[in-house]
Every structure is written in structure tokens, then in C-alpha cells.
Design a protein around this motif. Structure first.
Motif, PDB file in Angstrom:
ATOM      1  N   ASP A 176       0.860  -1.180   0.000  1.00  0.00           N
ATOM      2  CA  ASP A 176       0.000   0.000   0.000  1.00  0.00           C
ATOM      3  C   ASP A 176       0.896   1.230   0.000  1.00  0.00           C
ATOM      4  O   ASP A 176       1.267   1.732   1.059  1.00  0.00           O
ATOM      5  N   GLY A 177       1.273   1.718  -1.202  1.00  0.00           N
ATOM      6  CA  GLY A 177       2.244   2.798  -1.254  1.00  0.00           C
ATOM      7  C   GLY A 177       3.562   2.296  -0.713  1.00  0.00           C
ATOM      8  O   GLY A 177       4.140   1.338  -1.231  1.00  0.00           O
ATOM      9  N   LEU A 178       4.058   2.912   0.355  1.00  0.00           N
ATOM     10  CA  LEU A 178       5.303   2.480   0.993  1.00  0.00           C
ATOM     11  C   LEU A 178       5.045   1.623   2.220  1.00  0.00           C
ATOM     12  O   LEU A 178       6.001   1.184   2.872  1.00  0.00           O
ATOM     13  N   ASP A 179       3.771   1.404   2.551  1.00  0.00           N
ATOM     14  CA  ASP A 179       3.443   0.530   3.675  1.00  0.00           C
ATOM     15  C   ASP A 179       3.432  -0.927   3.228  1.00  0.00           C
ATOM     16  O   ASP A 179       3.349  -1.235   2.045  1.00  0.00           O
ATOM     17  N   SER A 180       3.506  -1.836   4.208  1.00  0.00           N
ATOM     18  CA  SER A 180       3.620  -3.272   3.919  1.00  0.00           C
ATOM     19  C   SER A 180       2.351  -4.007   4.321  1.00  0.00           C
ATOM     20  O   SER A 180       1.690  -3.642   5.303  1.00  0.00           O
ATOM     21  N   ARG A 181       2.040  -5.062   3.560  1.00  0.00           N
ATOM     22  CA  ARG A 181       0.863  -5.876   3.854  1.00  0.00           C
ATOM     23  C   ARG A 181       1.110  -7.302   3.370  1.00  0.00           C
ATOM     24  O   ARG A 181       1.624  -7.520   2.271  1.00  0.00           O
ATOM     25  N   ILE A 182       0.735  -8.270   4.195  1.00  0.00           N
ATOM     26  CA  ILE A 182       0.741  -9.683   3.823  1.00  0.00           C
ATOM     27  C   ILE A 182      -0.654 -10.220   4.108  1.00  0.00           C
ATOM     28  O   ILE A 182      -1.193 -10.013   5.198  1.00  0.00           O
ATOM     29  N   GLU A 183      -1.246 -10.906   3.119  1.00  0.00           N
ATOM     30  CA  GLU A 183      -2.609 -11.398   3.278  1.00  0.00           C
ATOM     31  C   GLU A 183      -2.682 -12.897   3.055  1.00  0.00           C
ATOM     32  O   GLU A 183      -2.025 -13.428   2.157  1.00  0.00           O
ATOM     33  N   TYR A 184      -3.483 -13.550   3.868  1.00  0.00           N
ATOM     34  CA  TYR A 184      -3.822 -14.961   3.701  1.00  0.00           C
ATOM     35  C   TYR A 184      -5.346 -15.011   3.624  1.00  0.00           C
ATOM     36  O   TYR A 184      -6.036 -14.940   4.636  1.00  0.00           O
ATOM     37  N   SER A 185      -5.865 -15.116   2.401  1.00  0.00           N
ATOM     38  CA  SER A 185      -7.285 -14.855   2.184  1.00  0.00           C
ATOM     39  C   SER A 185      -8.141 -16.091   1.972  1.00  0.00           C
ATOM     40  O   SER A 185      -9.339 -16.048   2.232  1.00  0.00           O
ATOM     41  N   ASP A 186      -7.594 -17.189   1.496  1.00  0.00           N
ATOM     42  CA  ASP A 186      -8.411 -18.352   1.158  1.00  0.00           C
ATOM     43  C   ASP A 186      -8.458 -19.352   2.310  1.00  0.00           C
ATOM     44  O   ASP A 186      -9.361 -19.333   3.136  1.00  0.00           O
ATOM     45  N   THR A 187      -7.491 -20.250   2.356  1.00  0.00           N
ATOM     46  CA  THR A 187      -7.445 -21.225   3.447  1.00  0.00           C
ATOM     47  C   THR A 187      -6.997 -20.591   4.748  1.00  0.00           C
ATOM     48  O   THR A 187      -7.195 -21.156   5.823  1.00  0.00           O
ATOM     49  N   GLY A 188      -6.395 -19.408   4.661  1.00  0.00           N
ATOM     50  CA  GLY A 188      -5.966 -18.709   5.860  1.00  0.00           C
ATOM     51  C   GLY A 188      -4.575 -19.112   6.312  1.00  0.00           C
ATOM     52  O   GLY A 188      -3.924 -19.983   5.733  1.00  0.00           O
ATOM     53  N   LEU A 189      -4.119 -18.474   7.347  1.00  0.00           N
ATOM     54  CA  LEU A 189      -2.844 -18.794   7.978  1.00  0.00           C
ATOM     55  C   LEU A 189      -3.086 -19.900   9.000  1.00  0.00           C
ATOM     56  O   LEU A 189      -4.039 -19.849   9.776  1.00  0.00           O
ATOM     57  N   ALA A 190      -2.234 -20.903   8.986  1.00  0.00           N
ATOM     58  CA  ALA A 190      -2.426 -22.071   9.843  1.00  0.00           C
ATOM     59  C   ALA A 190      -2.335 -21.707  11.322  1.00  0.00           C
ATOM     60  O   ALA A 190      -1.650 -20.755  11.711  1.00  0.00           O
ATOM     61  N   ALA A 191      -3.018 -22.463  12.142  1.00  0.00           N
ATOM     62  CA  ALA A 191      -2.944 -22.269  13.590  1.00  0.00           C
ATOM     63  C   ALA A 191      -1.506 -22.417  14.057  1.00  0.00           C
ATOM     64  O   ALA A 191      -0.751 -23.257  13.554  1.00  0.00           O
ATOM     65  N   GLY A 192      -1.104 -21.589  15.027  1.00  0.00           N
ATOM     66  CA  GLY A 192       0.260 -21.673  15.539  1.00  0.00           C
ATOM     67  C   GLY A 192       0.733 -20.348  16.093  1.00  0.00           C
ATOM     68  O   GLY A 192      -0.018 -19.373  16.179  1.00  0.00           O
ATOM     69  N   ASP A 193       1.994 -20.321  16.480  1.00  0.00           N
ATOM     70  CA  ASP A 193       2.631 -19.131  17.036  1.00  0.00           C
ATOM     71  C   ASP A 193       3.509 -18.493  15.961  1.00  0.00           C
ATOM     72  O   ASP A 193       4.246 -19.186  15.248  1.00  0.00           O
ATOM     73  N   TYR A 194       3.454 -17.154  15.880  1.00  0.00           N
ATOM     74  CA  TYR A 194       4.148 -16.438  14.810  1.00  0.00           C
ATOM     75  C   TYR A 194       4.900 -15.224  15.351  1.00  0.00           C
ATOM     76  O   TYR A 194       4.630 -14.729  16.446  1.00  0.00           O
ATOM     77  N   CYS A 195       5.824 -14.765  14.518  1.00  0.00           N
ATOM     78  CA  CYS A 195       6.656 -13.616  14.850  1.00  0.00           C
ATOM     79  C   CYS A 195       6.697 -12.696  13.634  1.00  0.00           C
ATOM     80  O   CYS A 195       6.861 -13.163  12.506  1.00  0.00           O
ATOM     81  N   ILE A 196       6.523 -11.398  13.846  1.00  0.00           N
ATOM     82  CA  ILE A 196       6.632 -10.392  12.784  1.00  0.00           C
ATOM     83  C   ILE A 196       7.878  -9.560  13.032  1.00  0.00           C
ATOM     84  O   ILE A 196       8.016  -8.929  14.089  1.00  0.00           O
ATOM     85  N   GLU A 197       8.790  -9.576  12.064  1.00  0.00           N
ATOM     86  CA  GLU A 197       9.984  -8.738  12.123  1.00  0.00           C
ATOM     87  C   GLU A 197       9.743  -7.491  11.283  1.00  0.00           C
ATOM     88  O   GLU A 197       9.230  -7.571  10.169  1.00  0.00           O
ATOM     89  N   VAL A 198      10.112  -6.323  11.809  1.00  0.00           N
ATOM     90  CA  VAL A 198       9.916  -5.061  11.104  1.00  0.00           C
ATOM     91  C   VAL A 198      11.249  -4.352  10.940  1.00  0.00           C
ATOM     92  O   VAL A 198      12.038  -4.241  11.890  1.00  0.00           O
ATOM     93  N   ARG A 199      11.520  -3.919   9.706  1.00  0.00           N
ATOM     94  CA  ARG A 199      12.664  -3.067   9.413  1.00  0.00           C
ATOM     95  C   ARG A 199      12.164  -1.749   8.834  1.00  0.00           C
ATOM     96  O   ARG A 199      11.070  -1.694   8.285  1.00  0.00           O
ATOM     97  N   ALA A 200      12.955  -0.705   8.920  1.00  0.00           N
ATOM     98  CA  ALA A 200      12.603   0.604   8.376  1.00  0.00           C
ATOM     99  C   ALA A 200      13.658   1.020   7.368  1.00  0.00           C
ATOM    100  O   ALA A 200      14.849   1.036   7.682  1.00  0.00           O
ATOM    101  N   LEU A 201      13.208   1.348   6.157  1.00  0.00           N
ATOM    102  CA  LEU A 201      14.151   1.788   5.135  1.00  0.00           C
ATOM    103  C   LEU A 201      14.436   3.278   5.198  1.00  0.00           C
ATOM    104  O   LEU A 201      15.367   3.750   4.555  1.00  0.00           O
ATOM    105  N   ASP A 202      13.642   4.021   5.975  1.00  0.00           N
ATOM    106  CA  ASP A 202      13.828   5.471   6.057  1.00  0.00           C
ATOM    107  C   ASP A 202      13.805   5.983   7.497  1.00  0.00           C
ATOM    108  O   ASP A 202      13.191   7.003   7.778  1.00  0.00           O
ATOM    109  N   GLY A 203      14.452   5.288   8.409  1.00  0.00           N
ATOM    110  CA  GLY A 203      14.576   5.835   9.756  1.00  0.00           C
ATOM    111  C   GLY A 203      14.130   4.887  10.839  1.00  0.00           C
ATOM    112  O   GLY A 203      12.958   4.515  10.882  1.00  0.00           O
ATOM    113  N   ASP A 204      15.054   4.482  11.731  1.00  0.00           N
ATOM    114  CA  ASP A 204      14.714   3.531  12.782  1.00  0.00           C
ATOM    115  C   ASP A 204      14.071   4.178  13.991  1.00  0.00           C
ATOM    116  O   ASP A 204      13.694   3.498  14.934  1.00  0.00           O
TER     117      ASP A 204
END
Length: 408
Positions: free
Chosen positions: A237-265
């Protein structure tokens, strides 16, 4: 961070294919594309004995489109690796023209790479140049167990720019997102404050994951609880980030999201996990200009009528597309230009025919941030959209539409 594209009037996309594949018309909203295996039958990656690959030459801010099919649910890998200093951007579309994922540098060394599970159907891989410079790239599609073209970002990432913030910490130190999935799991922090977020799903669930702050230009990576790479996105979305799981979905479980910044931490980035809303997702595609809206009035547009010779329209733009419909009474050249009033703003412009096929897209034309589309079209109805590249920006734009016909 801005994208600079050469004008489509000056240059056209040139394509080379390793096996001279046949063209396939009107797939995924594109006017043409090439079967990755040379034919539709040979491009079924569910049954292919090996990966399929093409070489693409991209000029003029345009895109090279490779097509493939799946005869059943399949775990696939799509990649684009530039020659020399080339930096490809990769988008994956389904047959309706809906974008499924985007990637810039997950392949390592500027290469694009994504792995995902897809259902049976036809898909398009669109590759363009990140900075609008001429690009020669290899495009590869294969199943995840087949040989990869790229090394992957985790084994080949070299950051020399001190302004690019790399995430510190690990998934073991991830901060839990707050709230509930029904109302949205959320968290906000700069990369220097916290670069890892955790969440859990009790059952397989269609979800949308977002990282938002266009000033920071976030890159979001989805990992499992052990830190293994699952998916990544930079500019959805422009310079923003998006990940979608729309059909079967994301499987049950534990997850981690890592974020980096290309224009300023030190800039705050809002991270969210929400239940996937297909209606909202489709409206977001219309607002961004990735997909043309229908002409039934469900998405507002201004009807400019028949384009006789030249037409001017002033628009107060935001980060969401303003749409205009016009009629070409005969075949010819449609030229549309968006000029920022007062030289402030950065307009992005797109054009589609009445079937939703993209006929033009441009961000920066010439030495400034204004936009220009020049497309040879047939008689018919066309939709032209304009918005500010920065989703939180506003600005006045003067649009000019002109029609040219061949000499008789």
C-alpha cells in the motif's frame, strides 16, 4: 522513498524470452504476457519436472509479465534476479487481476523472491525496475522443492547505507501484540524500540498483516516462532507493507513479525493483525489503483464524457484514487497528464479499459514528480485514476486529457 519511472511515451517495453514463449492475451488485467514454459500446457508448475525461467528486458517504467498455471494446490516460489546493478520489483496476480503479494529484496542482493501456496488456476508474475532504469532480469517460477534462482535475503543481505535500519533482537524476544483478533491485534513502536512482535492463532484463519508509516517505509517479514522465514513484503500500500492470507488462511500456531525501516529507525511503525475482510481488501485495491473499479457506481467516479480533442480537469487529491471515466470515440492515442499545482505533491496516475485491463501507469515523468501516460487505444470507455503517492499527503492536481488520431 520515491519511485522514478521514465515516461511511457518515450520508451516501450521490450521483451526477450529464453525459449521464445507464446503470448497469452488479456490475463490478470494485463494486455499481454508470455507463458513461462513456452505454452499454457508446459507452464503447469504443479506437474512440471523442473522450474521454468525466462529472461526479460524492461524499459520505460513498464512491466514484463510471465504467466503460469497450476492444476492443483501447489507450494510455489517466484523469483526475479537482475543482471548487474538491476533491482527488480515483483508482483504476483491471480487471473482476475487481484494482487496476491509483492516483493523487492527478499531474494538477497536486490533480487525479489516469494514463496506461497496457491490453488489451481492461472497466475501472472509482473516484473518492473525499482528505479525506472533499464532492467535485464531472469524470472523463475518453480515449486518450493525445486532449485531456487536466488540465495534468499537471510543468507545474502549486505547493508552499507547507514540510513537503512536493520532489526535488532530476535523472535525469542518478541513483544506480544495487544488486543484480540476480532478487533485487531496491534502494536506501535520504532524499530530501535522494538523490531519483533508475536501473535498466535488458535485455528486456521484468513488474516491481514500490516506495517504502516510511509515516512519510515517499513519492510515486514513473517516468521514462525523459531524465526524461520515464511513471507515478506515491502511496498504493498504505497510504501506501507501488507501480507494477506485470504483463502485457506494462515495455519494455527505461534508467529513472529519482524519489522525493518528503510527510512529511519526512530519513526513509529504501527503493526496490526486483523481478520481478512474480502470487501475491504477489494476496496483497498480500488483506492490504491492496483485494480480498476467497476462502472456500476459502487465506487464513485466522474464521467467526463466523450474526449473530442483536449480536456482539462482540476482535482483535489489525497492518498486514495480519484477516478474519471472518458469515452474515446475512435481508435487513437490517449494522452493523460497530471501536473501538481504549485509544484507540490507527487501524483501517481493509472489508466484501464472498461474490462479492467491496465493500459498505462506512471509516477514520475521527466525531471519532476508529475505523471504522464500515453497509450494507443481502441474506441471505448476508459478509467483514469490519480492519487498522491504518499498515502497521507494531499495536493491540488491539474489533469489534461488529449486525443490524437492517425493521419488519413
Amino acid at each position: 522513498m520515491r519511485h522514478f519511472n521514465l515516461p511511457s511515451l518515450a520508451l516501450a517495453t521490450a521483451t526477450l524470452a529464453m525459449a521464445s514463449p507464446a503470448f497469452a492475451q488479456d490475463m490478470c488485467g494485463f494486455g499481454d504476457g508470455q507463458w513461462i514454459g513456452g505454452s499454457e500446457a508446459a507452464s503447469d508448475m504443479t506437474t512440471a519436472d523442473a522450474h521454468q525461467e525466462q529472461m526479460a528486458l524492461v524499459l520505460g517504467g513498464n512491466e514484463y509479465v510471465s504467466l503460469f498455471t497450476l492444476s492443483g494446490p501447489t507450494n510455489v516460489r517466484v523469483e526475479a534476479q537482475g543482471r548487474g546493478a538491476g533491482d527488480p520489483l515483483l508482483d504476483l496476480y491471480d487471473a482476475t487481476g487481484s494482487i496476491l503479494l509483492s516483493d523487492d529484496d527478499s531474494g538477497g542482493g536486490g533480487a525479489a523472491r516469494a514463496e506461497t501456496q496457491l490453488d489451481a488456476g492461472t497466475y501472472c508474475v509482473a516484473v518492473k525496475s525499482y528505479d525506472g532504469a533499464p532492467l535485464t532480469a531472469f524470472v523463475r517460477v518453480g515449486r518450493t522443492e525445486q532449485e531456487a534462482l536466488t540465495t534468499g535475503a537471510e543468507s545474502d543481505v549486505v547493508i552499507d547505507d547507514p540510513d537503512v535500519a536493520m532489526a535488532s533482537g530476535s523472535c525469542a524476544e518478541a513483544r506480544p501484540l495487544d488486543g484480540s483478533l476480532a478487533n485487531g491485534l496491534t502494536g506501535t513502536a520504532s524499530v530501535s524500540e522494538n523490531a519483533f512482535w508475536s501473535f498466535s492463532l488458535a485455528q486456521d484463519t484468513p488474516v491481514s498483516l500490516t506495517a504502516s508509516n510511509s515516512d519510515a517505509d517499513p519492510v515486514m517479514t513473517l516468521r514462525d516462532a523459531d524465526g524461520n522465514h515464511i513471507d515478506e513484503n515491502d511496498d504493498f500500500d504505497g510504501l506501507d507493507s501488507r501480507i494477506e492470507y485470504s483463502d485457506t488462511g494462515l495455519a494455527a500456531g505461534d508467529y513472529c513479525i519482524e519489522v525493518r525501516a528503510l527510512d529511519g529507525d526512530d519513526l513509529p511503525i504501527a503493526v496490526a493483525v486483523t481478520e481478512y475482510d474480502p470487501v475491504a481488501a477489494q476496496m483497498a485495491l480500488y483506492a490504491s489503483g492496483d485494480v480498476a473499479p467497476p462502472l456500476d457506481g459502487s465506487v464513485p467516479f466522474t464521467d467526463l464524457g466523450v474526449l473530442e480533442t483536449r480536456l482539462r480537469q482540476d482535482v483535489a487529491t489525497t492518498g486514495q484514487m480519484s477516478w474519471f471515466a472518458l469515452e474515446m470515440p475512435e481508435a487513437g492515442l490517449l494522452l493523460a497528464e497530471s501536473v501538481s499545482v504549485g509544484n507540490e505533491g507527487d501524483p501517481l496516475m493509472v489508466a484501464f479499459d472498461d474490462l479492467g485491463r491496465q493500459v498505462g501507469r506512471n509516477d514520475d515523468y521527466g525531471d519532476g514528480y508529475d505523471s504522464l501516460i500515453a497509450a494507443r487505444v481502441n474506441a471505448g470507455t476508459y478509467l483514469v485514476g490519480v492519487r498522491q503517492l504518499d498515502e497521507v499527503a494531499t495536493g491540488s492536481v491539474r489533469m489534461v486529457f488529449e486525443r490524437y488520431t492517425a493521419a488519413r
